[in-house]
Write an enzyme that holds these catalytic residues in place. Sequence first.
Site, PDB file in Angstrom:
ATOM      1  N   SER A 147       8.162 -29.091  21.178  1.00 24.69           N
ATOM      2  CA  SER A 147       8.938 -29.900  20.215  1.00 24.69           C
ATOM      3  C   SER A 147       8.767 -29.306  18.821  1.00 24.69           C
ATOM      4  O   SER A 147       7.843 -28.518  18.577  1.00 24.69           O
ATOM      5  CB  SER A 147       8.379 -31.326  20.230  1.00 24.69           C
ATOM      6  N   TYR A 160       2.498 -38.578  19.368  1.00 24.41           N
ATOM      7  CA  TYR A 160       3.444 -37.621  19.972  1.00 24.41           C
ATOM      8  C   TYR A 160       3.230 -36.227  19.370  1.00 24.41           C
ATOM      9  O   TYR A 160       3.218 -35.227  20.093  1.00 24.41           O
ATOM     10  CB  TYR A 160       4.867 -38.116  19.722  1.00 24.41           C
TER      11      TYR A 160
HETATM   12  N1  NAP Z   1      15.268 -35.466  22.778  1.00 28.68           N
HETATM   13  C1  NAP Z   1      14.712 -34.710  21.838  1.00 28.68           C
HETATM   14  O1  NAP Z   1      15.202 -34.618  20.703  1.00 28.68           O
HETATM   15  C2  NAP Z   1      13.458 -33.939  22.149  1.00 28.68           C
HETATM   16  C3  NAP Z   1      13.007 -33.033  21.192  1.00 28.68           C
HETATM   17  C4  NAP Z   1      11.871 -32.284  21.471  1.00 28.68           C
HETATM   18  C5  NAP Z   1      11.224 -32.426  22.674  1.00 28.68           C
HETATM   19  N2  NAP Z   1      11.684 -33.322  23.592  1.00 28.68           N
HETATM   20  C6  NAP Z   1      10.956 -33.413  24.868  1.00 28.68           C
HETATM   21  O2  NAP Z   1      11.866 -33.152  25.906  1.00 28.68           O
HETATM   22  C7  NAP Z   1      11.355 -33.736  27.124  1.00 28.68           C
HETATM   23  C8  NAP Z   1      12.469 -34.526  27.792  1.00 28.68           C
HETATM   24  O3  NAP Z   1      12.803 -35.649  26.979  1.00 28.68           O
HETATM   25  P1  NAP Z   1      14.299 -36.172  26.809  1.00 28.68           P
HETATM   26  O4  NAP Z   1      14.594 -36.171  25.367  1.00 28.68           O
HETATM   27  O5  NAP Z   1      15.181 -35.486  27.746  1.00 28.68           O
HETATM   28  O6  NAP Z   1      14.135 -37.729  27.195  1.00 28.68           O
HETATM   29  P2  NAP Z   1      14.277 -38.474  28.615  1.00 28.68           P
HETATM   30  O7  NAP Z   1      15.679 -38.433  29.087  1.00 28.68           O
HETATM   31  O8  NAP Z   1      13.648 -39.798  28.399  1.00 28.68           O
HETATM   32  O9  NAP Z   1      13.406 -37.577  29.579  1.00 28.68           O
HETATM   33  C9  NAP Z   1      12.048 -37.791  29.844  1.00 28.68           C
HETATM   34  C10 NAP Z   1      11.857 -37.567  31.325  1.00 28.68           C
HETATM   35  O10 NAP Z   1      10.468 -37.650  31.616  1.00 28.68           O
HETATM   36  C11 NAP Z   1      10.307 -38.385  32.807  1.00 28.68           C
HETATM   37  N3  NAP Z   1       8.995 -39.008  32.792  1.00 28.68           N
HETATM   38  C12 NAP Z   1       8.476 -39.801  31.829  1.00 28.68           C
HETATM   39  N4  NAP Z   1       7.275 -40.258  32.182  1.00 28.68           N
HETATM   40  C13 NAP Z   1       7.019 -39.726  33.399  1.00 28.68           C
HETATM   41  C14 NAP Z   1       5.942 -39.829  34.309  1.00 28.68           C
HETATM   42  N5  NAP Z   1       4.866 -40.593  34.036  1.00 28.68           N
HETATM   43  N6  NAP Z   1       6.005 -39.158  35.471  1.00 28.68           N
HETATM   44  C15 NAP Z   1       7.087 -38.399  35.771  1.00 28.68           C
HETATM   45  N7  NAP Z   1       8.146 -38.259  34.954  1.00 28.68           N
HETATM   46  C16 NAP Z   1       8.111 -38.924  33.788  1.00 28.68           C
HETATM   47  C17 NAP Z   1      11.442 -39.406  32.785  1.00 28.68           C
HETATM   48  O11 NAP Z   1      11.805 -39.842  34.083  1.00 28.68           O
HETATM   49  P3  NAP Z   1      11.311 -41.279  34.671  1.00 28.68           P
HETATM   50  O12 NAP Z   1      11.442 -42.265  33.554  1.00 28.68           O
HETATM   51  O13 NAP Z   1      12.219 -41.532  35.813  1.00 28.68           O
HETATM   52  O14 NAP Z   1       9.902 -41.057  35.082  1.00 28.68           O
HETATM   53  C18 NAP Z   1      12.568 -38.629  32.153  1.00 28.68           C
HETATM   54  O15 NAP Z   1      13.381 -37.988  33.126  1.00 28.68           O
HETATM   55  C19 NAP Z   1      10.151 -34.577  26.700  1.00 28.68           C
HETATM   56  O16 NAP Z   1       8.973 -33.832  26.928  1.00 28.68           O
HETATM   57  C20 NAP Z   1      10.361 -34.744  25.211  1.00 28.68           C
HETATM   58  O17 NAP Z   1       9.148 -34.972  24.542  1.00 28.68           O
HETATM   59  C21 NAP Z   1      12.779 -34.088  23.355  1.00 28.68           C
END
Ligand code: NAP
Length: 256
Positions: A147, A160
């Site tokens: 991130s 975070y």
């Molecule tokens: N969106 C942004 O701007 C951004 C920026 C930088 C980094 N990121 C990173 O990108 C990654 C994906 O996030 P996203 O933005 O795409 O949000 P998201 O759609 O909420 O994706 C998070 C994923 O993690 C899974 N997850 C969460 N807790 C879990 C657990 N205990 N066991 C297994 N799976 C789990 C969720 O699935 P379930 O709920 O079904 O478990 C979900 O598919 C994360 O690491 C986030 O920190 C996001």
Amino acid sequence: MKVEHRFGLAGRQALVIGGGSGIGRAIAVGLAEAGADVHLAGRREDVLEGACGQLRALGRSSRAFPVDATDMDALREFVGAVGVSVGLPDILVNAQGVMQLAAAEDYEPEDYDRIMDTNVKSVWFASSWFGRAMLGRGSGCIISIASLASYRGFARNGIYCMSKHGVKAMTETLASEWAARGVRVNAIAPGFFMTALNKDSMTEERKARAVARTPMGRFGDLDELAGAAIYLASPAAKYVTGVTIPVDGGFLAAGM
Ligand SMILES: NC(=O)c1ccc[n+]([C@@H]2O[C@H](COP(=O)([O-])OP(=O)(O)OC[C@H]3O[C@@H](n4cnc5c(N)ncnc54)[C@H](OP(=O)(O)O)[C@@H]3O)[C@@H](O)[C@H]2O)c1
């Protein structure tokens, strides 16, 4: 080498934890479009099945593995189950993550545990346990989602930020440790992408500040992340390990 082979993933097996939604799902689609079979893990089986259907429609094999990656017994069992049912992946993507915005003085210990267990501990042990088998085989590629918070402090997002600094640190450490044994470990640092993680929890004012601070002046489209993952997974990156590639509209490059 022809360019389609240099960047192609035909015949590869990929596993995306957190692949049912958001960034993980977009990366899963990209890897499948590049030719890989892509299997998905996460807690919600219905969400995973929906995403697997999208990958199968691209002509790839795709299986759903429901697991809570913060449950160490379940995670260990899952690593074994993946090996038995689809084989040891060539490509592991750690896209699991949670975020909770709060004032630093207001977090509770259970908030700390949930964020660190998901964003750091589960990424470490998934990498370690799949990595051990990849080392045994002598090949493998791990890509974790870091991130901008791996590089900067963001107010109201302290735990975070610590967790994502950890993802970058483990990427560099594992890469150094495993480089000579055939396993590459890299990360992608997305800028701001509106997903379930942040679209409701960021206030309109915080979103406006994020866009204003991003030189391209907009949020990223999920589709714009897949290329970095395909590259890192492909033969084109075979001398690349330990890097975190920002896909951030210029955020980290900019002063003001
Ligand atoms: N969106 C942004 O701007 C951004 C920026 C930088 C980094 N990121 C990173 O990108 C990654 C994906 O996030 P996203 O933005 O795409 O949000 P998201 O759609 O909420 O994706 C998070 C994923 O993690 C899974 N997850 C969460 N807790 C879990 C657990 N205990 N066991 C297994 N799976 C789990 C969720 O699935 P379930 O709920 O079904 O478990 C979900 O598919 C994360 O690491 C986030 O920190 C996001």
